[in-house]
Design a protein around this motif. Structure first.
Motif, PDB file in Angstrom:
ATOM      1  N   ARG A 198      23.861  34.544  33.393  1.00  0.00           N
ATOM      2  CA  ARG A 198      25.035  33.567  33.464  1.00  0.00           C
ATOM      3  C   ARG A 198      26.484  34.446  33.172  1.00  0.00           C
ATOM      4  O   ARG A 198      27.491  34.406  33.903  1.00  0.00           O
ATOM      5  N   ASP A 199      26.335  35.050  32.006  1.00  0.00           N
ATOM      6  CA  ASP A 199      27.441  35.974  31.488  1.00  0.00           C
ATOM      7  C   ASP A 199      27.944  36.650  32.467  1.00  0.00           C
ATOM      8  O   ASP A 199      29.259  36.911  32.819  1.00  0.00           O
ATOM      9  N   ALA A 200      26.852  37.587  32.901  1.00  0.00           N
ATOM     10  CA  ALA A 200      27.223  38.573  34.123  1.00  0.00           C
ATOM     11  C   ALA A 200      27.776  38.073  35.243  1.00  0.00           C
ATOM     12  O   ALA A 200      28.759  38.831  35.503  1.00  0.00           O
ATOM     13  N   ALA A 201      27.336  37.046  35.465  1.00  0.00           N
ATOM     14  CA  ALA A 201      27.751  36.549  36.757  1.00  0.00           C
ATOM     15  C   ALA A 201      29.416  35.905  36.649  1.00  0.00           C
ATOM     16  O   ALA A 201      30.309  36.439  37.395  1.00  0.00           O
ATOM     17  N   GLU A 202      29.712  35.539  35.667  1.00  0.00           N
ATOM     18  CA  GLU A 202      31.221  35.194  35.357  1.00  0.00           C
ATOM     19  C   GLU A 202      31.986  36.728  35.104  1.00  0.00           C
ATOM     20  O   GLU A 202      33.110  36.603  35.693  1.00  0.00           O
ATOM     21  N   HIS A 203      31.459  37.581  34.611  1.00  0.00           N
ATOM     22  CA  HIS A 203      32.112  39.004  34.392  1.00  0.00           C
ATOM     23  C   HIS A 203      32.286  39.532  35.718  1.00  0.00           C
ATOM     24  O   HIS A 203      33.259  40.008  36.082  1.00  0.00           O
ATOM     25  N   ILE A 204      31.409  39.391  36.547  1.00  0.00           N
ATOM     26  CA  ILE A 204      31.345  40.008  37.858  1.00  0.00           C
ATOM     27  C   ILE A 204      32.514  39.183  38.756  1.00  0.00           C
ATOM     28  O   ILE A 204      33.252  39.949  39.285  1.00  0.00           O
ATOM     29  N   ASP A 205      32.661  37.997  38.714  1.00  0.00           N
ATOM     30  CA  ASP A 205      33.519  37.323  39.384  1.00  0.00           C
ATOM     31  C   ASP A 205      34.888  37.676  38.941  1.00  0.00           C
ATOM     32  O   ASP A 205      35.719  37.812  39.737  1.00  0.00           O
ATOM     33  N   THR A 206      35.138  37.985  37.493  1.00  0.00           N
ATOM     34  CA  THR A 206      36.384  38.303  37.198  1.00  0.00           C
ATOM     35  C   THR A 206      36.575  39.641  37.652  1.00  0.00           C
ATOM     36  O   THR A 206      37.983  40.069  38.109  1.00  0.00           O
ATOM     37  N   TYR A 207      35.693  40.719  37.575  1.00  0.00           N
ATOM     38  CA  TYR A 207      35.851  41.892  37.973  1.00  0.00           C
ATOM     39  C   TYR A 207      36.110  41.946  39.694  1.00  0.00           C
ATOM     40  O   TYR A 207      37.231  42.608  39.826  1.00  0.00           O
ATOM     41  N   ILE A 208      35.826  41.077  40.408  1.00  0.00           N
ATOM     42  CA  ILE A 208      35.848  40.940  41.630  1.00  0.00           C
ATOM     43  C   ILE A 208      37.203  40.586  41.915  1.00  0.00           C
ATOM     44  O   ILE A 208      38.254  41.151  42.915  1.00  0.00           O
ATOM     45  N   ALA A 209      37.756  39.583  41.329  1.00  0.00           N
ATOM     46  CA  ALA A 209      39.087  38.976  41.386  1.00  0.00           C
ATOM     47  C   ALA A 209      40.194  39.912  41.056  1.00  0.00           C
ATOM     48  O   ALA A 209      41.302  40.149  41.751  1.00  0.00           O
ATOM     49  N   LYS A 210      39.861  40.941  40.087  1.00  0.00           N
ATOM     50  CA  LYS A 210      40.697  41.920  39.664  1.00  0.00           C
ATOM     51  C   LYS A 210      40.642  43.092  40.786  1.00  0.00           C
ATOM     52  O   LYS A 210      41.978  43.237  41.130  1.00  0.00           O
ATOM     53  N   THR A 211      39.700  43.237  41.396  1.00  0.00           N
ATOM     54  CA  THR A 211      39.672  44.422  42.192  1.00  0.00           C
ATOM     55  C   THR A 211      40.217  43.888  43.576  1.00  0.00           C
ATOM     56  O   THR A 211      41.245  44.577  44.209  1.00  0.00           O
ATOM     57  N   GLU A 212      40.200  42.611  43.757  1.00  0.00           N
ATOM     58  CA  GLU A 212      41.017  42.420  45.190  1.00  0.00           C
ATOM     59  C   GLU A 212      42.473  42.173  44.873  1.00  0.00           C
ATOM     60  O   GLU A 212      43.291  42.853  45.502  1.00  0.00           O
ATOM     61  N   GLN A 213      43.089  41.805  43.537  1.00  0.00           N
ATOM     62  CA  GLN A 213      44.389  41.922  43.281  1.00  0.00           C
ATOM     63  C   GLN A 213      44.727  43.331  43.362  1.00  0.00           C
ATOM     64  O   GLN A 213      46.025  43.457  43.882  1.00  0.00           O
ATOM     65  N   GLN A 214      44.079  44.248  42.747  1.00  0.00           N
ATOM     66  CA  GLN A 214      44.617  45.585  43.041  1.00  0.00           C
ATOM     67  C   GLN A 214      44.615  46.089  44.247  1.00  0.00           C
ATOM     68  O   GLN A 214      45.624  46.754  44.610  1.00  0.00           O
ATOM     69  N   LYS A 215      43.624  45.742  45.163  1.00  0.00           N
ATOM     70  CA  LYS A 215      43.804  45.897  46.677  1.00  0.00           C
ATOM     71  C   LYS A 215      45.181  45.511  47.105  1.00  0.00           C
ATOM     72  O   LYS A 215      45.885  46.268  48.021  1.00  0.00           O
ATOM     73  N   VAL A 216      45.532  44.548  46.753  1.00  0.00           N
ATOM     74  CA  VAL A 216      46.718  43.628  47.289  1.00  0.00           C
ATOM     75  C   VAL A 216      47.900  44.383  46.996  1.00  0.00           C
ATOM     76  O   VAL A 216      48.752  44.745  47.841  1.00  0.00           O
ATOM     77  N   GLN A 217      47.872  44.613  45.778  1.00  0.00           N
ATOM     78  CA  GLN A 217      49.035  45.233  45.094  1.00  0.00           C
ATOM     79  C   GLN A 217      49.158  46.905  45.623  1.00  0.00           C
ATOM     80  O   GLN A 217      50.527  47.346  45.986  1.00  0.00           O
ATOM     81  N   ALA A 218      48.244  47.455  46.046  1.00  0.00           N
ATOM     82  CA  ALA A 218      48.141  48.725  46.470  1.00  0.00           C
ATOM     83  C   ALA A 218      48.591  48.655  48.138  1.00  0.00           C
ATOM     84  O   ALA A 218      49.428  49.642  48.385  1.00  0.00           O
ATOM     85  N   ALA A 219      48.457  47.698  48.650  1.00  0.00           N
ATOM     86  CA  ALA A 219      48.856  47.417  50.184  1.00  0.00           C
ATOM     87  C   ALA A 219      50.166  47.100  50.051  1.00  0.00           C
ATOM     88  O   ALA A 219      50.874  47.200  51.252  1.00  0.00           O
ATOM     89  N   GLU A 220      50.829  46.678  49.034  1.00  0.00           N
ATOM     90  CA  GLU A 220      52.362  45.988  49.256  1.00  0.00           C
ATOM     91  C   GLU A 220      53.100  47.368  48.803  1.00  0.00           C
ATOM     92  O   GLU A 220      53.092  48.505  48.409  1.00  0.00           O
TER      93      GLU A 220
END
Ligand code: FAD
Ligand code: SF4
Ligand code: SF4
Length: 479
Positions: free
Chosen positions: A457-479
């Motif tokens: 359960r803990d890992a699932a929460e952390h994976i969710d945070t990781y994915i959100a952070k990675t997506e944000q980084q992708k958006v920032q990189a594209a800007e």
């Protein structure tokens, strides 16, 4: 506080009825019956609703025990189920097989002189009632996410993570080298503790909810770890620990000296209706044999009780410490004693005797000396105390270590702890490899189902945070 509670003064502790040893020792069905509705309400009402509930503090999942006990006592079962399932992915499984005497119930602080609330049995009752009433439904995802998560291992840790990640909308694929999901729940733990349809019911629900299972698929063999990483946005390793600890004694190589898990897997497969040649040809079958089990943990208890059910002629357990110092649950020891297992406490094997086939075990008595650095008394052999136990099937149940890591996946960056487990950052459950997380026994070493569920359960929460952070980084990189 509800007037239904605090009944511990007048109502005695009760457990669901246990089938008599003379009857239960001939089958692999669970030994405890269900609480009736009235009994569950009555037992839940014994809780004194502590301000600081030590039961909850000492449950690895910090289950909201006082609340679901009160709701059960008041007959509000659907609400009890909602509270219970909010923190535990598999409450009906933990309710059955957690060593409650060491966790929630062992820390229940009903005033001295009164026995603890039967927390595990009530937890099981709540979820079984929910299943009976159709309240347990497959996951329905409101908004699908495109990112996919690969989970290696369909044991409690992997399945708990799969459940939470799918609920969040991820595309979840669970890979397991076995042909059935459940890990040790299906192939390690015997049916008399946990019937197999309880596990397959959860597998079916997850599959209906959109979790994809790739069974008979070993990562590192059928798919390389690198290929798996390329397929998924994040990966969770939840592969458990399977390398049996061994004991090097004269005669170790004799026929009939076998590792515990081989014996238990064969028995569980047979119960599931599989063809098991090693069982049918007698290699991994206790029928008619004198069985000696070496060890004092839960696995040893499962072996002795499995051997009884396979119609062994005699079953002896050799353990080098005394009963009070056994790592296994005292409740399981008592069940084993009732079923006819003979315990030789303070005894260590010295030699396996036989020509090609083992026929007996030579053992020696132990004296427990001064405590060592860990606080445990050191076992010393007593000179002149040798004795022999007949044994034509000797089962070694000495615990498990992780398999060769990081060689397992050929990943040199996978950090390994001094215990041979995968090193993670405990705040994020992330390994040394970006986007790769780990959970369960492969991180903790041989542990408990409830800890696997917590890690998953803990890992699932952390994976969710990781994915959100990675997506944000992708958006920032594209800007
Ligand atoms: P596991 O349950 O071991 O699952 C790991 C899964 O990963 C397995 O299905 C395996 O096939 C898969 N896998 C491994 N490598 C690969 C790979 N390369 N590719 C694909 N799949 C892979 N705990 C309790 O709380 N109560 C008990 O009564 C109890 N009894 C036990 C009895 C026995 C005999 C044993 C051995 C353990 C018992 N335990 C008990 C401990 C408990 O079963 C474990 O702590 C728990 O199952 C760990 O969960 P896990 O998900 O980390 O690993
Ligand atoms: Fe007790 Fe285990 Fe349930 Fe927690 S999960 S309340 S420790 S039985
Ligand atoms: Fe109830 Fe015992 Fe928990 Fe107190 S410790 S809240 S009495 S179950």
């Amino acid at each position: 506080m509800s007037s239904k509670m605090l009944k511990f003064v007048n109502v005695e502790k009760a457990m669901p009825q246990k089938r008599e040893a003379e009857k239960r020792k001939f089958d692999f069905d669970e030994i405890y019956a269900e609480f009736s509705e009235q009994k569950a309400e009555e037992q839940a009402s014994r809780c004194s609703q502590c301000g600081v509930p030590f039961c909850q503090v000492n449950c690895p999942l910090h289950n909201n025990i006082p609340d679901w006990l009160m709701l059960t006592a008041e007959g509000r079962m659907q609400e009890a189920y909602e509270v219970s399932s909010a923190t535990n992915t598999f409450p009906e499984i933990c309710g059955r097989i957690c060593p409650q005497d060491r966790l929630c119930e062992g820390n229940c602080v009903i005033e001295k002189g009164f026995e603890s609330v039967s927390i595990g049995a009530v937890e099981k009752h709540i979820t079984e009632t929910a299943f009976d009433n159709g309240w347990v439904k497959p996951i329905t995802v409101k908004a699908e996410k495109e990112q996919s998560i690969g989970i290696i291992g369909a044991g409690p840790a992997g399945l708990a993570a799969a459940d939470l990640l799918r609920r969040k909308g991820y595309q979840v694929v669970v890979y397991d080298r076995y042909d059935r999901a459940g890990g040790l729940l299906i192939y390690g733990i015997p049916g008399f503790k946990l019937e197999k349809d309880i596990v397959t019911r959860r597998h079916d629900l997850l599959a209906q909810g959109g979790v994809v299972f790739r069974l008979n698929c070993e990562i590192g063999k059928d798919i390389t770890f690198d290929d798996l990483r390329a397929k998924h946005d994040a990966v969770l390793i939840a592969t458990g620990v399977y390398k049996a600890r061994d004991i090097e004694l004269p005669g170790s190589n004799l026929n009939g000296v076998v590792p515990a898990l081989d014996f238990l897997i064969a028995s569980n497969r047979k119960s599931l209706g599989d063809s098991v040649p090693e069982f049918d040809n007698g290699t991994l079958n206790a029928d008619g044999k004198n069985v000696v089990v070496i060890g004092g943990g839960d696995t040893a208890m499962d072996c002795v009780r499995t051997a009884i059910r396979q119609n062994a002629k005699s079953v002896t357990c050799l353990y080098r410490r005394d009963k009070a110092n056994m790592p296994g649950s005292q409740r399981e020891v008592q069940n084993a004693e009732e079923e006819g297992v003979v315990f030789q406490w303070l005894s260590a094997p010295q030699e396996f005797i036989g020509q090609e086939q083992v026929t007996s075990v030579s053992a020696q008595r132990i004296h427990l000396g001064q405590p060592d650095a860990t606080g445990r008394q050191v076992p010393n052999l007593l000179a002149g105390s040798e004795f022999t136990v007949s044994g034509d099937l000797v089962i070694k149940a000495l615990g498990f270590d992780p398999e060769d890591l990081p060689g397992m996946f050929n990943q040199s960056e996978l950090g390994v702890s001094k215990w041979g487990t995968i090193s993670v950052n405990w705040k994020t459950m992330e390994t040394g490899i970006d986007g790769v997380f780990a959970a369960g026994d492969i991180v903790r070493g041989a542990s408990l189902v409830v800890w696997g569920v917590k890690d998953g359960r803990d890992a699932a929460e952390h994976i969710d945070t990781y994915i959100a952070k990675t997506e944000q980084q992708k958006v920032q990189a594209a800007e």
